[in-house]
Design an enzyme around this catalytic site. Structure first.
Site, PDB file in Angstrom:
ATOM      1  N   HIS A  38       0.826  -1.213   0.000  1.00  0.00           N
ATOM      2  CA  HIS A  38       0.000   0.000   0.000  1.00  0.00           C
ATOM      3  C   HIS A  38       0.861   1.265   0.000  1.00  0.00           C
ATOM      4  O   HIS A  38       2.006   1.240   0.443  1.00  0.00           O
ATOM      5  CB  HIS A  38      -0.897   0.034   1.241  1.00  0.00           C
ATOM      6  CG  HIS A  38      -2.123  -0.815   1.139  1.00  0.00           C
ATOM      7  ND1 HIS A  38      -3.228  -0.628   1.925  1.00  0.00           N
ATOM      8  CD2 HIS A  38      -2.419  -1.857   0.329  1.00  0.00           C
ATOM      9  CE1 HIS A  38      -4.155  -1.511   1.619  1.00  0.00           C
ATOM     10  NE2 HIS A  38      -3.685  -2.277   0.656  1.00  0.00           N
ATOM     11  N   GLU A 107      -6.344  -0.888  -5.817  1.00  0.00           N
ATOM     12  CA  GLU A 107      -7.361  -0.028  -5.201  1.00  0.00           C
ATOM     13  C   GLU A 107      -6.993   1.429  -5.458  1.00  0.00           C
ATOM     14  O   GLU A 107      -5.812   1.788  -5.465  1.00  0.00           O
ATOM     15  CB  GLU A 107      -7.439  -0.248  -3.680  1.00  0.00           C
ATOM     16  CG  GLU A 107      -7.681  -1.679  -3.254  1.00  0.00           C
ATOM     17  CD  GLU A 107      -6.412  -2.314  -2.682  1.00  0.00           C
ATOM     18  OE1 GLU A 107      -5.347  -1.660  -2.682  1.00  0.00           O
ATOM     19  OE2 GLU A 107      -6.499  -3.472  -2.264  1.00  0.00           O
TER      20      GLU A 107
END
Length: 324
Positions: A38, A107
């Site tokens: 991330h 994402e």
């Protein structure tokens, strides 16, 4: 035989602590560790998001036998697949072949930061397919070029290639992504115990390992475990269509504002009851997953590792797939 892994919460801990936890996971008997790749945490309260590839390199040098995996990397927006081909090959060498490259369609939370937008899911799947073709091409060795609809490579060569290339586990949630996993991957990656997805992957020709993530909240008390899970992981109850599209932690804070502690308790096994945690993992075994990463959302990683080594791990290894 089912292998069990530990999911390193890169959104909740700094890089040195993640390396230490990987070492504890190895000592506790886990077969592998996964790390999320991330740029942002899901919620500001989590407070961390170090560069996963640097952490994995340190883990590779600080451990001896435990497998390593990204869970998962999007190889085509924040990164370019030529860079991921190089990074994964290097990590395979540093870890003596213990690395698995987990990839997915990403994402918005992490991929929008480079200012290239965030395409619709169908386009992301096309980009993922091109990315895997590029990675495979570069892993053949020599100088390579590729001209795709979305991604290009010009005269690129990965000089340091391992004798045995890393497996690639492809994240899937439906038929379209399962087809990519079966055709271009070496394994399947999923976050839900979806037996139909496993069946579809195998129907389409997939024969590799099936990775799943089982979330629990182990703690010495129900209250402490629930509080930790609600504080740091209530975002996970918003569902994938929300999780893939929101851009920043503040948006996840808003989206999860009405999720109550009782809602989290209804979805997770909470507290010190090992039987409850085993029952939370059982659906993944029954669905056909043979690489199951435990994501512990409880408050005390070290106490959890002790519990896993002493009781939970041996009991999980006794799980057998139920007859269909």
């Amino acid at each position: 035989m089912v292998q069990f892994g530990y999911k390193l919460a890169a959104e909740g801990f700094g890089p040195a602590e993640l390396v230490r936890q990987a070492q504890r996971a190895e000592a506790a008997g886990f077969d592998f560790v996964e790390i999320s790749d991330h740029y942002h945490p899901w919620l500001d309260v989590q407070g961390h998001s170090p560069f996963a590839w640097s952490v994995l390199g340190a883990i590779a040098q600080g451990t001896e036998r435990i497998g390593l995996a990204t869970g998962v990397t999007c190889p085509f927006l924040r990164y370019h697949p030529a860079i991921i081909a190089q990074a994964a090959a290097t990590l395979a060498l540093l870890s003596d072949g213990r690395f698995t490259l987990g990839v997915g369609a990403g994402e918005r939370l992490n991929e929008h930061v480079v200012g290239r937008g965030f395409p619709a899911v169908a386009q992301r799947h096309d980009m993922l397919r091109e990315s895997l073709e590029i990675i495979r091409l570069l892993w053949e060795g020599g100088y390579q070029s590729y001209e795709g609809q979305y991604l290009d490579v010009e005269d690129a060569r990965v000089f340091d290639l391992p004798d045995v290339l890393p497996d690639i586990a492809v994240a899937a949630s439906g038929s379209s992504s399962a087809a990519i996993a079966a055709e271009l991957g070496d394994g399947l990656f999923a976050t839900d115990p979806d037996a139909d997805l496993v069946v579809e992957y195998e129907r389409l020709g997939g024969t590799g390992p099936k990775y799943g993530e089982a979330a629990i909240a182990w703690g010495k008390s129900d209250d402490a475990a629930l509080e930790a899970a609600w504080t740091t992981a209530r975002w996970s109850l918003t569902g994938w269509k929300v999780m893939s599209e929101l851009p920043n932690p503040v948006n996840f804070e808003a989206a999860s504002a009405y999720i109550r502690r009782d809602d989290v308790a209804d979805q997770l096994s909470i507290g010190p009851d090992l039987k409850a945690h085993i029952e939370a993992v059982r659906p993944y075994v029954d669905a056909g997953f043979d690489r199951i990463a435990i994501m512990n959302l409880g408050p005390d990683p070290d106490a959890f590792f002790d519990a896993y080594a002493a009781e939970l791990g041996p009991q999980l290894r006794d799980l057998r797939r139920s007859a269909r």
